[in-house]
Design an enzyme around this catalytic site. Sequence first.
Site, PDB file in Angstrom:
ATOM      1  N   LYS A   1     -56.339  -2.754  25.622  1.00 43.60           N
ATOM      2  CA  LYS A   1     -55.245  -1.530  25.995  1.00 43.60           C
ATOM      3  C   LYS A   1     -54.753  -2.076  27.295  1.00 43.60           C
ATOM      4  O   LYS A   1     -55.341  -2.319  28.415  1.00 43.60           O
ATOM      5  CB  LYS A   1     -55.774  -0.184  26.000  1.00 43.60           C
ATOM      6  CG  LYS A   1     -54.826   0.679  26.674  1.00 43.60           C
ATOM      7  CD  LYS A   1     -55.365   2.250  26.458  1.00 43.60           C
ATOM      8  CE  LYS A   1     -54.370   3.083  27.129  1.00 43.60           C
ATOM      9  NZ  LYS A   1     -54.786   4.686  26.828  1.00 43.60           N
TER      10      LYS A   1
ATOM     11  N   GLU B   1     -62.982  -8.221  26.318  1.00 45.11           N
ATOM     12  CA  GLU B   1     -63.204  -6.999  25.930  1.00 45.11           C
ATOM     13  C   GLU B   1     -63.690  -6.486  24.331  1.00 45.11           C
ATOM     14  O   GLU B   1     -64.408  -5.840  24.270  1.00 45.11           O
ATOM     15  CB  GLU B   1     -61.976  -6.133  26.016  1.00 45.11           C
ATOM     16  CG  GLU B   1     -61.382  -6.047  27.698  1.00 45.11           C
ATOM     17  CD  GLU B   1     -62.267  -4.872  28.303  1.00 45.11           C
ATOM     18  OE1 GLU B   1     -63.088  -4.178  27.571  1.00 45.11           O
ATOM     19  OE2 GLU B   1     -62.065  -4.479  29.568  1.00 45.11           O
TER      20      GLU B   1
ATOM     21  N   LYS C   1     -52.921  -2.509  22.229  1.00 44.40           N
ATOM     22  CA  LYS C   1     -51.987  -1.685  22.519  1.00 44.40           C
ATOM     23  C   LYS C   1     -51.436  -2.036  23.847  1.00 44.40           C
ATOM     24  O   LYS C   1     -52.054  -2.305  24.752  1.00 44.40           O
ATOM     25  CB  LYS C   1     -52.581  -0.302  22.639  1.00 44.40           C
ATOM     26  CG  LYS C   1     -52.132   0.828  23.173  1.00 44.40           C
ATOM     27  CD  LYS C   1     -52.818   2.284  23.094  1.00 44.40           C
ATOM     28  CE  LYS C   1     -51.910   3.034  23.765  1.00 44.40           C
ATOM     29  NZ  LYS C   1     -52.758   4.073  24.500  1.00 44.40           N
TER      30      LYS C   1
ATOM     31  N   SER D   1     -45.634   4.872  22.227  1.00 41.62           N
ATOM     32  CA  SER D   1     -44.319   5.997  22.564  1.00 41.62           C
ATOM     33  C   SER D   1     -42.980   5.024  22.800  1.00 41.62           C
ATOM     34  O   SER D   1     -42.158   5.398  22.413  1.00 41.62           O
ATOM     35  CB  SER D   1     -44.770   6.811  23.404  1.00 41.62           C
ATOM     36  OG  SER D   1     -45.143   6.429  24.732  1.00 41.62           O
TER      37      SER D   1
ATOM     38  N   TYR E   1     -45.456   6.161  15.171  1.00 35.61           N
ATOM     39  CA  TYR E   1     -44.920   7.608  15.207  1.00 35.61           C
ATOM     40  C   TYR E   1     -43.853   7.616  13.992  1.00 35.61           C
ATOM     41  O   TYR E   1     -43.370   8.629  13.845  1.00 35.61           O
ATOM     42  CB  TYR E   1     -44.086   7.833  16.453  1.00 35.61           C
ATOM     43  CG  TYR E   1     -45.262   8.112  17.553  1.00 35.61           C
ATOM     44  CD1 TYR E   1     -45.866   9.156  17.913  1.00 35.61           C
ATOM     45  CD2 TYR E   1     -45.413   7.160  18.505  1.00 35.61           C
ATOM     46  CE1 TYR E   1     -47.073   9.307  18.930  1.00 35.61           C
ATOM     47  CE2 TYR E   1     -46.356   7.045  19.629  1.00 35.61           C
ATOM     48  CZ  TYR E   1     -47.110   8.113  19.668  1.00 35.61           C
ATOM     49  OH  TYR E   1     -48.099   8.039  20.859  1.00 35.61           O
TER      50      TYR E   1
HETATM   51  C1  PBG Z   1     -54.346   7.782  27.408  1.00 35.75           C
HETATM   52  C2  PBG Z   1     -53.447   7.308  26.404  1.00 35.75           C
HETATM   53  C3  PBG Z   1     -52.353   6.929  26.292  1.00 35.75           C
HETATM   54  C4  PBG Z   1     -51.845   6.500  24.990  1.00 35.75           C
HETATM   55  C5  PBG Z   1     -52.839   6.982  24.132  1.00 35.75           C
HETATM   56  N1  PBG Z   1     -53.950   7.269  24.953  1.00 35.75           N
HETATM   57  C6  PBG Z   1     -51.509   6.651  27.795  1.00 35.75           C
HETATM   58  C7  PBG Z   1     -51.992   6.098  28.852  1.00 35.75           C
HETATM   59  O1  PBG Z   1     -52.803   5.409  28.764  1.00 35.75           O
HETATM   60  O2  PBG Z   1     -51.357   6.533  29.989  1.00 35.75           O
HETATM   61  C8  PBG Z   1     -50.391   5.993  24.800  1.00 35.75           C
HETATM   62  C9  PBG Z   1     -49.887   6.154  23.553  1.00 35.75           C
HETATM   63  C10 PBG Z   1     -48.389   5.973  23.460  1.00 35.75           C
HETATM   64  O3  PBG Z   1     -47.695   5.540  24.507  1.00 35.75           O
HETATM   65  O4  PBG Z   1     -47.719   6.191  22.242  1.00 35.75           O
HETATM   66  N2  PBG Z   1     -55.497   7.886  27.190  1.00 35.75           N
END
Ligand code: PBG
Length: 331
Positions: A199, A239, A254, A280, A319
Amino acid sequence: MKKFPFSRPRRNRLHDWSRRLTSECTISVGDLILPFFLVDGSNKKQAIKSMPGIYRYSLDNLLKEIEKVAKKNIPAIALFPNIENILKTPDGSEALNYDGIIPKAIYKIKKEFPDLGLMTDIALDPYTSHGQDGIINDMGYVLNDETVKILKKQALLHAEMGADIVAPSDMMDGRIGVIREALEENKNTLTKIMAYSAKYSSNFYNPFREAVGSSANLGKFDKQSYQMNPANSDEALIEVGLDINEGADMLMIKPGLPYLDIIHIIKKQFKMPTFAYQVSGEYSMIKSASINGFLDEKKIVLETLISFKRAGCDGVLTYFALSAADWIKDN
Ligand code: PBG
């Protein structure tokens, strides 16, 4: 010497039937996971400004949306809460409340939709007054081991309420192992862990932070001391290796599209069930360009989804899942 040109790769591209026949990968409804945002109360459907077309639902309305998901045969959903600011604390203790919106929702959703896969987020950012994914010291540094202790309890609570997949998105070191051990000790031997293994500390998450209501609390701070540096790919393999050894069943990369190279090397090296999160910001880019008529939403979404499959994904959190399910069928 051969006459020009005996090799004509274009031959196979001529007809729809031959393109389909020679296609190296496919996207199906069975590859999709739909993330949802949940708010407390009833009869609520709140727009999220930076994600046109996506809403926060109260549980009653969410169940109606889930009905659509089930009808379309989408295999799983992922749940994220937006809780009121007054419930947020420095240690995010609302995350461990048995009567909190997520535990109650898990119970209810599994009761009404026992055959639908239910994945929950293990992280504290929707619950902390400072918007970080864990608890912080005086310097604002997110404390690893102290945070993992809380995440373990959060994962146990979700598993106990019926979550099928717990998905730690916090990027603390060692959390997969601690959660796996706790689940085993608790006899939750069938609860799956999807590790947000790679991530990245990404600016594509901003609309999500509006959705869960953490952006104002986070303010000018960032998550670079725990989420990965976008410059790194070897580190993603480290990781993932750790998470597999600690007991992860599925892996996630991600964001999605900017990190296809990472998906590719992870799938090649580890051969594990591998997922991308089309986050998102990726949604917002495609959606806003489509609303303006600059891009064809259906074609772009299908192209991104097939790209995830080509890179090596087994599935995608998106989404767009509800409309993608229709587009895949009539494609
Ligand atoms: C936080 C989390 C995030 C997302 C999923 N879980 C955002 C962040 O790390 O600030 C992002 C998902 C998305 O942007 O659609 N635990």
